[in-house]
Design an enzyme around this catalytic site. Structure first.
Site, short mmCIF file in Angstrom:
data_model
loop_
_atom_site.label_atom_id
_atom_site.label_comp_id
_atom_site.label_asym_id
_atom_site.label_seq_id
_atom_site.Cartn_x
_atom_site.Cartn_y
_atom_site.Cartn_z
CB SER A 43 -0.37 -0.10 1.18
OG SER A 43 -2.30 1.22 1.80
CE1 TYR A 47 -3.30 -2.01 5.04
CE2 TYR A 47 -3.36 -0.04 4.60
CZ TYR A 47 -3.67 -1.48 4.04
OH TYR A 47 -3.66 -1.32 3.35
#
Length: 262
Positions: free
Chosen positions: A144, A155
Site C-alpha cells: 500500500s 496498518y
C-alpha cells in the site's frame, strides 16, 4: 486479442472473495491460468463458480492466513489438487480501524499487524519450499502507498513490513529462479464489503466518521490525479508483475496510487 499469459500456470490468489483479489482471480482465469482462490469467507466459492461459468479452471479454499497452519494448508491443497504452484499473489490485508495512533487500543494494534502483515509472511514461507525445489516461481505481494498516510499507523507499519519482506526475499531467492515483487495500491473504489474487516460490526461514531474522512482527504490530496483508482487499475499491474512480461523485474515495489509514491 485474448491474452493467454497464464496458460499452463497454477496461481494462488489470496483474499480472492472481494475487491482487488476477486478481480485478480477473474482476470488470471480469463488469461488461461488455473486459479486456487483462497479466502476466509465462503463467498470465495461464488468467485470460483463465476470463473467456471466463463470456461475457466478454478477451485476455492477457505483458510485463516493469519496463521502458519492456514498458509500451509492452502499450499498443500494447491499441490494436492493441481500438483504445483507457479505464482502466488498475496492480497490479504486492509485497514480495520482509522484513527490517530494514540487512540488505538493494544488489541487493535496487534489485530492490524496480524491482518496486513502475517498473511503475506506466512504464505510466502509456505510456498517457498516448493518453488525452491523447482527452481522457479513468482510471488506478487499487495502492499500500500499508505506507508505514508494518516490515521492508519499500525496498518502503515504492516505494509512497510510487506515492502521489506519483498525486497529481502528477492535478494535471497532471485538466484534460485524466484521473482518477488509488490504493488502498492492507493485509494481504490470498490463495492461495499460483504464481510466487514471489523468483525465486531460496531456502528462508527461521529468522531470515527471524521477520522475516516481524514484518510479519504489525505489519499485524494496525495495522489497527483486527485482521485481513487478502480479495481481494474489495481489488477493490471499485479498481473503484469505475475506474468513473464515482467521477467527482468524483481525486488521492486510498484506504486499504483495515481502518482502517490507512498
Amino acid at each position: 486479442m485474448t491474452s493467454t499469459r497464464f496458460k499452463n500456470k497454477v496461481v494462488i490468489v489470496t483474499g480472492a472473495a472481494q475487491g482487488i483479489g476477486r478481480g485478480v482471480a477473474l482476470r488470471i482465469a480469463s488469461e488461461g491460468g488455473t486459479v486456487l482462490a483462497v479466502d476466509r469467507s465462503d463467498i470465495v466459492n461464488e468467485v470460483v463458480q463465476e470463473i467456471k461459468e466463463g470456461g475457466g479452471t478454478a477451485a476455492g479454499f477457505q483458510a485463516d492466513l493469519e496463521t502458519f497452519a492456514g498458509a500451509q494448508a492452502m499450499v498443500a491443497e494447491c499441490l494436492a489438487r493441481f500438483k504445483r504452484v507457479d505464482v502466488l499473489v498475496n492480497n490479504v490485508g486492509g485497514t480495520i480501524w482509522a484513527k490517530p495512533y494514540e487512540h488505538y487500543e493494544e488489541a487493535q494494534i496487534e489485530a492490524e499487524i496480524r491482518r496486513s502483515l502475517f498473511p503475506t509472511l506466512w504464505s510466502c514461507r509456505a510456498a517457498l519450499p516448493f518453488m525452491l525445489k523447482k527452481k522457479r516461481g513468482v510471488i506478487v505481494n499487495v502492499s500500500s502507498v499508505a506507508t505514508r498516510g494518516v490515521h492508519r499507523v499500525p496498518y502503515s507499519a504492516a505494509k512497510g513490513g510487506v515492502n521489506a519482506l519483498t525486497a529481502s526475499l528477492a535478494m535471497e531467492h532471485t538466484r534460485n529462479g524466484i521473482r518477488i515483487n509488490a504493488t502498492a495500491p492507493g485509494g481504490t473504489d470498490a463495492p461495499p464489503r460483504r464481510v466487514p474487516r471489523n468483525q465486531a460490526k460496531v456502528k462508527p461514531s461521529a468522531r470515527d466518521t471524521v477520522w475516516y474522512q481524514g484518510v479519504v482527504d489525505q489519499t485524494v490530496d496525495s495522489s497527483l490525479m486527485h482521485r481513487y483508482g478502480t479495481i481494474d487499475e489495481q489488477v493490471a499491474p499485479i498481473l503484469f508483475l505475475a506474468s513473464d512480461d515482467a521477467s527482468y523485474i524483481t525486488g521492486t515495489v510498484v506504486p499504483v496510487g495515481g502518482g502517490d509514491l507512498g
